[in-house]
Design a protein around this motif. Structure first.
Motif, short mmCIF file in Angstrom:
data_model
loop_
_atom_site.label_atom_id
_atom_site.label_comp_id
_atom_site.label_asym_id
_atom_site.label_seq_id
_atom_site.Cartn_x
_atom_site.Cartn_y
_atom_site.Cartn_z
N GLU A 258 0.83 -1.20 0.00
CA GLU A 258 0.00 0.00 0.00
C GLU A 258 0.86 1.26 0.00
O GLU A 258 0.53 2.26 -0.66
CB GLU A 258 -0.91 -0.01 1.23
N ASN A 262 1.55 1.22 -4.17
CA ASN A 262 0.39 2.05 -4.50
C ASN A 262 0.56 3.51 -4.07
O ASN A 262 -0.27 4.35 -4.41
CB ASN A 262 -0.86 1.47 -3.83
N GLN A 264 -0.01 4.90 -1.27
CA GLN A 264 -1.09 5.35 -0.40
C GLN A 264 -0.59 5.26 1.05
O GLN A 264 -0.89 4.32 1.78
CB GLN A 264 -2.34 4.48 -0.59
N ALA A 268 -1.82 2.98 4.38
CA ALA A 268 -0.77 2.09 4.89
C ALA A 268 -0.50 2.36 6.37
O ALA A 268 -0.33 1.43 7.16
CB ALA A 268 0.51 2.27 4.07
#
Length: 297
Positions: A258, A262, A264, A268
């Motif tokens: 995460e 990603n 994010q 996370a």
């Protein structure tokens, strides 16, 4: 007189702080600051550099609780803990009891049993990656030799988490074995001699003397093993990368994906906070329930 006493207390306090200062600085930089930063980021949406952009409160937590991927990671983590912790401790205890016997050449076996401590997670994972290989792997060759079908150890969702668990048990056996062996060697031998005089057999000694006297060491090993199991990352990253079908996507690897795949960092961080709460609850329960059965004398 009171002034001298208060001055001595103040001097002792300053001396104590001075000695503790290096530890306080290290803990502050590497533990407390990241913890506070994680809590801070968990209530923000962040940009790709991890800088807080929009305050969203508890929406990150609400989002991950509704996420199917996060629920799968929680299930995988719980199963992984159940697979590895009891198995690893029972195996290490069995080996420690064997290695505690006063036999000729037993030192060689003690070295073999504890040798996994000297290997890194990366090196161990690469070794097991070859052992689990679907075509040239050692385990599938054994299965083919005895007439059984090959197993896709790391490619089948039914077997992937079990394969990771086997790897982890092997990696952690050395540490658990060494601690348990030290605990066994600290048990007073006169207890065994007295029980033999009273006619106690081996299994009775194991149940009534060895396990109770080893309970402080077992309590420590169980607590440490539980915490380490929740924080597993390296072998998952090297062997399966959370797959197949997220069957090995334990929560720490989910946090990594995460944040660093990603980008994010807010969600996370929210997952990291939930992981911290889970470990805290498990540790408190372990102390509340497990410490009652510990014999310190």
């Amino acid at each position: 007189m009171q002034k001298n006493t208060s001055w001595k207390k103040s001097k002792n306090l300053r001396t104590a702080i001075l000695f503790l200062l290096p530890s306080i600085i290290l803990l502050g930089v590497f533990v407390f600051y990241p913890m506070v930063k994680t809590l801070y980021l968990s209530v923000y949406l962040t940009d790709q550099l991890g800088r807080p952009a929009i305050f969203v409160g508890f929406e990150n937590f609400s989002y991950i609780m509704q996420s199917e991927s996060f629920r799968k990671s929680m299930v995988a983590t719980v199963l992984f803990v159940l697979y590895t912790v009891p198995t690893g401790i029972i195996l290490a205890l069995f080996l420690a009891v064997l290695a505690n016997e006063k036999l000729k050449g037993i030192g060689f076996f003690r070295m073999i049993y504890s040798s996994t401590m000297g290997m890194s997670v990366a090196a161990s994972s690469v070794i097991w990656l070859f052992l689990f290989h679907p075509s040239i792997g050692f385990f599938n060759r054994i299965l083919m030799t005895i007439g059984l079908n090959e197993v896709q150890w790391l490619l089948d969702p039914k077997w992937a988490l079990i394969s990771i668990s086997i790897t982890t048990v092997w990696m952690n056996t050395g540490f658990c074995f060494l601690i348990l062996l030290g605990g066994l060697q600290n048990i007073d031998p006169y207890l065994y001699e007295s029980s033999k005089i009273d006619g106690a057999g081996y299994w009775y000694q194991l149940r009534r003397i060895t396990i109770p006297m080893l309970s402080p060491t077992l309590f420590f090993i169980i607590t440490i093993s539980l915490i380490n199991a929740f924080q597993t990352f390296g072998q998952v990253d090297i062997l399966t990368r959370g797959g197949p079908s997220e069957s090995t996507n334990v929560i720490v690897y989910s946090i990594y994906k995460e944040a660093f795949i990603n980008y994010q960092f807010g969600t996370a961080s929210a997952q990291a906070v939930i992981l911290f709460i889970c470990i805290l609850v498990v540790t408190i329960l372990q102390f509340k329930l497990g410490e009652k059965k510990v014999h310190y004398q």
